[in-house]
Enzyme design. Structure first.
Site, PDB file in Angstrom:
ATOM      1  N   TYR A   1     -27.127  25.580  -7.615  1.00  0.00           N
ATOM      2  CA  TYR A   1     -26.794  25.653  -9.043  1.00  0.00           C
ATOM      3  C   TYR A   1     -27.541  24.588  -9.827  1.00  0.00           C
ATOM      4  O   TYR A   1     -27.682  23.457  -9.365  1.00  0.00           O
ATOM      5  CB  TYR A   1     -25.292  25.460  -9.243  1.00  0.00           C
ATOM      6  CG  TYR A   1     -24.467  26.631  -8.776  1.00  0.00           C
ATOM      7  CD1 TYR A   1     -24.624  27.889  -9.352  1.00  0.00           C
ATOM      8  CD2 TYR A   1     -23.540  26.480  -7.755  1.00  0.00           C
ATOM      9  CE1 TYR A   1     -23.865  28.961  -8.917  1.00  0.00           C
ATOM     10  CE2 TYR A   1     -22.781  27.547  -7.320  1.00  0.00           C
ATOM     11  CZ  TYR A   1     -22.940  28.786  -7.900  1.00  0.00           C
ATOM     12  OH  TYR A   1     -22.193  29.836  -7.471  1.00  0.00           O
TER      13      TYR A   1
ATOM     14  N   LYS B   1       1.968   7.360   1.401  1.00  0.00           N
ATOM     15  CA  LYS B   1       1.989   8.158   0.173  1.00  0.00           C
ATOM     16  C   LYS B   1       0.833   9.155   0.197  1.00  0.00           C
ATOM     17  O   LYS B   1      -0.069   9.053   1.029  1.00  0.00           O
ATOM     18  CB  LYS B   1       1.899   7.239  -1.050  1.00  0.00           C
ATOM     19  CG  LYS B   1       0.614   6.427  -1.150  1.00  0.00           C
ATOM     20  CD  LYS B   1       0.703   5.414  -2.293  1.00  0.00           C
ATOM     21  CE  LYS B   1      -0.552   4.566  -2.376  1.00  0.00           C
ATOM     22  NZ  LYS B   1      -0.385   3.447  -3.319  1.00  0.00           N
TER      23      LYS B   1
HETATM   24  C1  LIG Z   1      -0.773   2.307  -2.478  1.00  0.00           C
HETATM   25  C2  LIG Z   1      -0.062   1.011  -2.435  1.00  0.00           C
HETATM   26  C3  LIG Z   1      -0.305   0.102  -1.396  1.00  0.00           C
HETATM   27  C4  LIG Z   1      -1.391   0.331  -0.365  1.00  0.00           C
HETATM   28  O1  LIG Z   1      -2.656   0.037  -0.931  1.00  0.00           O
HETATM   29  P1  LIG Z   1      -3.994   0.064  -0.051  1.00  0.00           P
HETATM   30  O2  LIG Z   1      -5.047  -0.442  -0.970  1.00  0.00           O
HETATM   31  O3  LIG Z   1      -4.215   1.491   0.344  1.00  0.00           O
HETATM   32  O4  LIG Z   1      -3.749  -0.808   1.106  1.00  0.00           O
HETATM   33  C5  LIG Z   1       0.462  -1.045  -1.360  1.00  0.00           C
HETATM   34  N1  LIG Z   1       1.409  -1.302  -2.296  1.00  0.00           N
HETATM   35  C6  LIG Z   1       1.655  -0.451  -3.311  1.00  0.00           C
HETATM   36  C7  LIG Z   1       2.685  -0.801  -4.312  1.00  0.00           C
HETATM   37  C8  LIG Z   1       0.926   0.723  -3.418  1.00  0.00           C
HETATM   38  O5  LIG Z   1       1.180   1.548  -4.441  1.00  0.00           O
END
Ligand SMILES: *Cc1c(COP(=O)(O)O)cnc(C)c1O
Length: 368
Positions: A259, A35
Site C-alpha cells: 500500500y 494487568k
Molecule cells: C503498571 C504498573 C506497574 C508496573 O509497571 P512496569 O513499568 O510494567 O513495571 C506498577 N505500579 C503501577 C501502579 C502500575 O500501574
C-alpha cells in the site's frame, strides 16, 4: 492447517524473570503486575507463571474475582482502586487490597460498612500527576482512612514517572523519593514505590529506595522500561511471535511494494510475504529496517505493514521459500528492539497481541 502465525508463551521465563526481580530487590515482597491480560500473555498464564509471587496486581475487579475463581488465595491489589461505592462490598468479600488515590474513594469507604477487614494502598502523587494525594494532603488522607473501622493495613505507595532514568532533568526517581519521604514522614505502614524501573535501579539507589513491596510488570515479561537491554539485565523473553513466508515476489529495480507503494526496489531483489499484519497486533508504524528473522537470518521489514500481511527483504536469506520460518519478536529477537523501530515500547506490542492470534505454551529454544 491453521494460519501459520502463533504466539508462544514461555512460562519458565516468567518464573525466571520473577526470580530476577527478587534478587534485584532482596527482602521485598513482590506484586507481580498482571494487568492488561498479563501484558497480553493471558491472565491465567500470569497466575501460573508468577505462582511464586507474593501477590498479583491488576486493574479490573472482575478480573480480580477471576483470579480468586482460578484459585489464587494470596493478596490481590487493585491498582486504580474502586470505581464506585458498590465495589466496596467486593473488596471485603474477596479480600482485595485496594489502592486509594482520591478523596472520592475515601468517602466510598467511609459510607459503606465493611463486612470483613480490608487492606488498602494509599497513593501519593509525587510528581507524575496522574493519580494520588499530594505530599501535603497525604497525612490527612491517611488519618481519615485510619478512622474507618474495618481498614486494617495501610500501605504507603507512589509511582515513578521516569523509572529508567535516575537523573531525568524534569523529575528524577531521587526527587520523587524525596517528596515521598517528606509526605510519608512519621506515618506507620509498609512502603511500595518501585515498578520495574525502580526494581532494576534498586542497587543504584540502595537505602533511599527501601521497599517492603515492589510492583514489577514489564521486567517479568522480559522487557525493559528503557536503559540497558533485557539481556543485560539477564531477563528472558516470555512471548515469541512467529509466522511463515506465504508468498515470494521477484522484483526489478523500481518495482514498488504494498500500500502506498512506499518502498521501491533499488535493484533486483526477492521479497517475502509474511502472514502477520496490524490486525494481529504487529505495529503498523514499524518502519523500513525493522528487524525480522527468516530461517534464523536477520533481515528487515520493507514497505507498509498491512492488515494481515507484511513484506520482508529475502535478499540476505539463502534458500528462503514459502514455508520459511519467520520470527517477529521474542526468542532470538528482543521485543524492545522491534518496538523501538516502530516508535513504541515493548509494553504496547505485548498488550496489543490480537485475539485472533493462536497462543500456545513452550520452552525457549524450541522451534515455534
Ligand atoms: C503498571 C504498573 C506497574 C508496573 O509497571 P512496569 O513499568 O510494567 O513495571 C506498577 N505500579 C503501577 C501502579 C502500575 O500501574
Amino acid at each position: 492447517m491453521p494460519r501459520p502465525l502463533s504466539a508462544t508463551i514461555h512460562l519458565e521465563s516468567m518464573k525466571h524473570n520473577l526470580a530476577r526481580a527478587r534478587s534485584c530487590a532482596p527482602g521485598a515482597n513482590i506484586w507481580a503486575v498482571v494487568k492488561a491480560n498479563a501484558y497480553g500473555h493471558g491472565l491465567e498464564r500470569g497466575l501460573r507463571g508468577f505462582a511464586d509471587a507474593d501477590g498479583l496486581a491488576l486493574i479490573e475487579t472482575e478480573n480480580a474475582v477471576r483470579l480468586r475463581e482460578l484459585g489464587w488465595t494470596r493478596p490481590i491489589l487493585l491498582l486504580e482502586g474502586i470505581f464506585d461505592g458498590s465495589d466496596v462490598a467486593l473488596l471485603a468479600e474477596h479480600g482485595f487490597n485496594s489502592t486509594v488515590h482520591c478523596i472520592e474513594q475515601v468517602k466510598m469507604l467511609e459510607y459503606t460498612r465493611l463486612s470483613h477487614p480490608i487492606d488498602v494502598h494509599l497513593k501519593m502523587n509525587t510528581g507524575m500527576n496522574r493519580l494520588g494525594f499530594r505530599p501535603g494532603e497525604y497525612a490527612a488522607a491517611h488519618a481519615r482512612l485510619r478512622a474507618i473501622p474495618g481498614i486494617r493495613h495501610i500501605t504507603l505507595m507512589t509511582h515513578f514517572a521516569n523509572a529508567d532514568e535516575l537523573e531525568n532533568e524534569r523529575l528524577s526517581i531521587r526527587e520523587q523519593v524525596r517528596r515521598f519521604q517528606l509526605g510519608a514522614a512519621g506515618l506507620p505502614g509498609e512502603r511500595s514505590l518501585s515498578n520495574s524501573g525502580g526494581v532494576l535501579q534498586q542497587a543504584l539507589l540502595s537505602e533511599a529506595l527501601s521497599n517492603d513491596w515492589v510492583r514489577p510488570g514489564i521486567m517479568l515479561y522480559g522487557g525493559t522500561p528503557g536503559g540497558p537491554t533485557a539481556a543485560e539485565y539477564k531477563l528472558r523473553p516470555t512471548m515469541t511471535l512467529a509466522s511463515e513466508i506465504i508468498g515470494i515476489q521477484q522484483l526489478q529495480a523500481g518495482d514498488a511494494v504494498g500500500y502506498g507503494s512506499s518502498f521501491a526496489a533499488p535493484g533486483p531483489m526477492t521479497v517475502g510475504v509474511v502472514a502477520c499484519g496490524y490486525a494481529d497486533g504487529y505495529p503498523r508504524h514499524a518502519s523500513h529496517g525493522t528487524p525480522v528473522l527468516v530461517d534464523g537470518v536477520r533481515t528487515t521489514l520493507i514497505g507498509r505493514v498491512s492488515m494481515d500481511m507484511m513484506t520482508v527483504d529475502l535478499t540476505p536469506v539463502a534458500n528462503a521459500r514459502v514455508g520459511s520460518k519467520v520470527l517477529l519478536w521474542g526468542d532470538g529477537l528482543p521485543i524492545d528492539e522491534v518496538a523501538a523501530s516502530a516508535g513504541t515500547i515493548g509494553y504496547e506490542l505485548m498488550c496489543a497481541l490480537a485475539a485472533r492470534v493462536r497462543v500456545r505454551e513452550g520452552a525457549l529454544g524450541q522451534p515455534a
